[in-house]
Design an enzyme around this catalytic site. Structure first.
Site, PDB file in Angstrom:
ATOM      1  N   CYS A   1       0.815  -1.222   0.000  1.00 35.42           N
ATOM      2  CA  CYS A   1       0.000   0.000   0.000  1.00 35.42           C
ATOM      3  C   CYS A   1       0.848   1.272   0.000  1.00 35.42           C
ATOM      4  CB  CYS A   1      -0.923   0.014   1.209  1.00 35.42           C
ATOM      5  SG  CYS A   1      -2.067  -1.351   1.192  1.00 35.42           S
TER       6      CYS A   1
ATOM      7  N   ASN B   1     -10.304   0.476  -0.006  1.00 36.85           N
ATOM      8  CA  ASN B   1      -8.840   0.480   0.044  1.00 36.85           C
ATOM      9  C   ASN B   1      -8.299   0.038  -1.320  1.00 36.85           C
ATOM     10  OD1 ASN B   1      -6.135  -0.043   0.488  1.00 36.85           O
ATOM     11  ND2 ASN B   1      -6.448  -1.116   2.422  1.00 36.85           N
TER      12      ASN B   1
ATOM     13  N   HIS C   1      -3.195   7.208   3.979  1.00 41.69           N
ATOM     14  CA  HIS C   1      -3.587   6.026   3.200  1.00 41.69           C
ATOM     15  C   HIS C   1      -5.071   5.750   3.438  1.00 41.69           C
ATOM     16  CE1 HIS C   1      -3.807   2.144   1.448  1.00 41.69           C
ATOM     17  NE2 HIS C   1      -3.780   1.468   2.586  1.00 41.69           N
TER      18      HIS C   1
HETATM   19  N1  ACO Z   1     -19.266  -8.200   8.409  1.00 45.00           N
HETATM   20  C1  ACO Z   1     -19.742  -8.593   9.599  1.00 45.00           C
HETATM   21  N2  ACO Z   1     -18.953  -9.082  10.577  1.00 45.00           N
HETATM   22  C2  ACO Z   1     -17.646  -9.166  10.313  1.00 45.00           C
HETATM   23  C3  ACO Z   1     -17.086  -8.783   9.081  1.00 45.00           C
HETATM   24  C4  ACO Z   1     -17.966  -8.284   8.104  1.00 45.00           C
HETATM   25  N3  ACO Z   1     -17.550  -7.881   6.893  1.00 45.00           N
HETATM   26  N4  ACO Z   1     -15.753  -8.990   9.130  1.00 45.00           N
HETATM   27  C5  ACO Z   1     -15.477  -9.482  10.341  1.00 45.00           C
HETATM   28  N5  ACO Z   1     -16.620  -9.596  11.044  1.00 45.00           N
HETATM   29  C6  ACO Z   1     -16.793 -10.092  12.394  1.00 45.00           C
HETATM   30  C7  ACO Z   1     -15.681 -11.029  12.826  1.00 45.00           C
HETATM   31  O1  ACO Z   1     -15.923 -12.330  12.353  1.00 45.00           O
HETATM   32  C8  ACO Z   1     -15.755 -10.918  14.321  1.00 45.00           C
HETATM   33  O2  ACO Z   1     -16.798 -11.738  14.765  1.00 45.00           O
HETATM   34  P1  ACO Z   1     -16.634 -12.596  16.131  1.00 45.00           P
HETATM   35  O3  ACO Z   1     -16.442 -11.564  17.195  1.00 45.00           O
HETATM   36  O4  ACO Z   1     -17.926 -13.323  16.202  1.00 45.00           O
HETATM   37  O5  ACO Z   1     -15.432 -13.445  15.906  1.00 45.00           O
HETATM   38  C9  ACO Z   1     -16.189  -9.463  14.539  1.00 45.00           C
HETATM   39  O6  ACO Z   1     -16.738  -9.005  13.306  1.00 45.00           O
HETATM   40  C10 ACO Z   1     -15.052  -8.569  14.946  1.00 45.00           C
HETATM   41  O7  ACO Z   1     -13.975  -8.833  14.043  1.00 45.00           O
HETATM   42  P2  ACO Z   1     -12.670  -7.981  14.070  1.00 45.00           P
HETATM   43  O8  ACO Z   1     -11.789  -8.376  12.940  1.00 45.00           O
HETATM   44  O9  ACO Z   1     -12.112  -8.020  15.439  1.00 45.00           O
HETATM   45  O10 ACO Z   1     -13.312  -6.552  13.766  1.00 45.00           O
HETATM   46  P3  ACO Z   1     -12.674  -5.151  13.927  1.00 45.00           P
HETATM   47  O11 ACO Z   1     -13.550  -4.303  14.743  1.00 45.00           O
HETATM   48  O12 ACO Z   1     -11.222  -5.218  14.260  1.00 45.00           O
HETATM   49  O13 ACO Z   1     -12.793  -4.590  12.425  1.00 45.00           O
HETATM   50  C11 ACO Z   1     -11.444  -4.386  10.454  1.00 45.00           C
HETATM   51  C12 ACO Z   1     -12.220  -5.319  11.364  1.00 45.00           C
HETATM   52  C13 ACO Z   1     -12.414  -3.398   9.810  1.00 45.00           C
HETATM   53  C14 ACO Z   1     -10.770  -5.198   9.354  1.00 45.00           C
HETATM   54  C15 ACO Z   1     -10.409  -3.631  11.304  1.00 45.00           C
HETATM   55  O14 ACO Z   1      -9.650  -4.524  12.090  1.00 45.00           O
HETATM   56  C16 ACO Z   1      -9.490  -2.835  10.461  1.00 45.00           C
HETATM   57  O15 ACO Z   1      -9.894  -1.855   9.891  1.00 45.00           O
HETATM   58  N6  ACO Z   1      -8.215  -3.215  10.426  1.00 45.00           N
HETATM   59  C17 ACO Z   1      -7.251  -2.541   9.596  1.00 45.00           C
HETATM   60  C18 ACO Z   1      -7.235  -3.247   8.337  1.00 45.00           C
HETATM   61  C19 ACO Z   1      -6.836  -2.315   7.260  1.00 45.00           C
HETATM   62  O16 ACO Z   1      -7.478  -1.337   6.973  1.00 45.00           O
HETATM   63  N7  ACO Z   1      -5.751  -2.672   6.657  1.00 45.00           N
HETATM   64  C20 ACO Z   1      -5.300  -1.936   5.619  1.00 45.00           C
HETATM   65  C21 ACO Z   1      -4.037  -1.248   5.986  1.00 45.00           C
HETATM   66  S1  ACO Z   1      -2.781  -2.025   5.221  1.00 45.00           S
HETATM   67  C22 ACO Z   1      -3.301  -2.236   3.707  1.00 45.00           C
HETATM   68  O17 ACO Z   1      -3.884  -1.332   3.157  1.00 45.00           O
HETATM   69  C23 ACO Z   1      -3.151  -3.540   3.102  1.00 45.00           C
END
Ligand code: ACO
Length: 331
Positions: A111, A287, A257
């Site tokens: 990225c 993204n 980003h």
């Molecule tokens: N819809 C519904 N539920 C979902 C989804 C979805 N699309 N995706 C995950 N869940 C669920 C999970 O299964 C989990 O359920 P559980 O508690 O029953 O196990 C719950 O939601 C919480 O999951 P987490 O992964 O802990 O959710 P979080 O609040 O951390 O949000 C997210 C996830 C949005 C991916 C967040 O962690 C995030 O933004 N991380 C950064 C990722 C990113 O942006 N990376 C890019 C930077 S680097 C690059 O660009 C490659």
């Protein structure tokens, strides 16, 4: 320092909104919007490939600058999703642009690829004052997500952005023009497993007939990536501001980003950047990996958010981990 003169973008026509994803995986518009801020993303047409997106963004940048395609001396393509492992996308791009004899190669820094390529363009421009370097970031992320994995498939989209870089400006520059005041690039391979596509390279042993399984698609430890992204973009931004004797009040616009609105917001909060100085178009495109900051630059410019004389802060974070910050002075 060298200049950007000419900025262009291209996004595919097809829009995938959150309602569409609700039909594919167990998710909801509410979950995606509240966790990421993403409402929709673009998806390349089945017959579109990364070099097509790069080509259209390059033409837009050339048009913006008023320069001729034959003026280009170097082509750097940033992509984590190239047309193929071989040939490189940059060579396909120069064929589409109708030019030969230029230095052309791909650079993949996930990225953070656009700002890494910009850094490389600055080194090249300083070494060769006659160079005109086309820097393109182009990604088709929708072909690298596992559409049955709700934790990643809702996050990514396709698009491309391009700029032209040179040591000196033409006497009467047209289009978007900015001096690249400084660029900082930092890395830490310790966390390389947290965002990965395991198969398709030399690491996973595969042979003719091996089925394409989940290892061929992006995997991410979202929570840990989130923390590292906020920490790294914040510290890179602070460092580049300090070493240029600037304060956050001196910045007209910060473009982080475009991965996730909560990450953008958290970086803004830690740096005390007021809402109106923080740019986000993640709701529209999701993204787009290395294309994200270049697309955001183009949209910020179109929205009149970077007036002449203003200083703009870019900061990126991505797989590797690799993170960056850059300062542009708009002319
Ligand atoms: N819809 C519904 N539920 C979902 C989804 C979805 N699309 N995706 C995950 N869940 C669920 C999970 O299964 C989990 O359920 P559980 O508690 O029953 O196990 C719950 O939601 C919480 O999951 P987490 O992964 O802990 O959710 P979080 O609040 O951390 O949000 C997210 C996830 C949005 C991916 C967040 O962690 C995030 O933004 N991380 C950064 C990722 C990113 O942006 N990376 C890019 C930077 S680097 C690059 O660009 C490659």
């Amino acid at each position: 320092m060298p200049y950007i003169n000419g900025l262009g973008k291209y996004v595919p026509e097809k829009i995938i909104d959150n309602a569409y994803l609700e039909k594919l995986v167990e998710t909801s518009d509410e979950w995606i919007t509240s966790r990421t801020g993403i409402k929709r993303r673009r998806m390349a047409a089945p017959d579109e490939i990364t070099s097509d997106l790069a080509y259209k963004a390059s033409l837009a940048a050339l048009h913006d600058s008023g320069r001729n395609v034959t003026d280009i001396t170097h082509v750097f393509v940033s992509s984590a999703t190239p047309d193929a492992l071989c040939p490189i996308t940059a060579c396909v791009l120069i064929r589409k642009l109708g030019i030969k004899g230029v230095m052309a190669f791909d650079c993949n820094a996930a990225c953070s690829g656009f700002v890494n390529a910009l850094q490389l363009a600055c080194y090249t421009a300083k070494a060769d004052p006659n160079a005109l370097i086309l820097v393109v970031a182009a990604e088709i992320m929708t072909r690298k997500v596992d559409w049955s994995d709700r934790s990643t498939c809702v996050l990514f989209g396709d698009g491309a952005g391009a700029v032209l870089v040179s040591q000196n400006l033409p006497p009467d520059p047209k289009g978007f023009t900015a001096e690249i005041k400084d660029i900082l690039v930092d890395t830490d391979g310790e966390f390389s497993e947290l965002i990965a596509i395991h198969a398709g390279g030399s690491r996973e042993h595969y042979t003719v007939g091996t089925p394409v399984n989940r290892e061929y698609f992006i995997r991410m430890e979202g929570r840990e990536v989130f923390k590292q992204a906020v920490r790294s973009m914040t510290s890179a931004s602070q460092t580049i501001l300090e070493r240029n004797g600037l304060k956050i009040e001196d910045i007209a616009l910060a473009i982080p980003h475009q991965a996730n609105d909560r990450i953008i917001q958290a970086v803004g909060d830690r740096l005390n950047i007021p809402e109106e100085k923080l740019f986000s178009n993640v709701s529209e495109y999701g993204n787009t990996s290395s294309a994200s900051v270049s697309l955001a630059l183009a949209d910020a410019r179109n929205a009149g958010r970077m007036p002449a004389g203003s200083t703009v802060l870019l900061t990126t974070f991505g797989g590797g981990f690799i993170w960056t910050a850059a300062l542009l002075k708009i002319i």
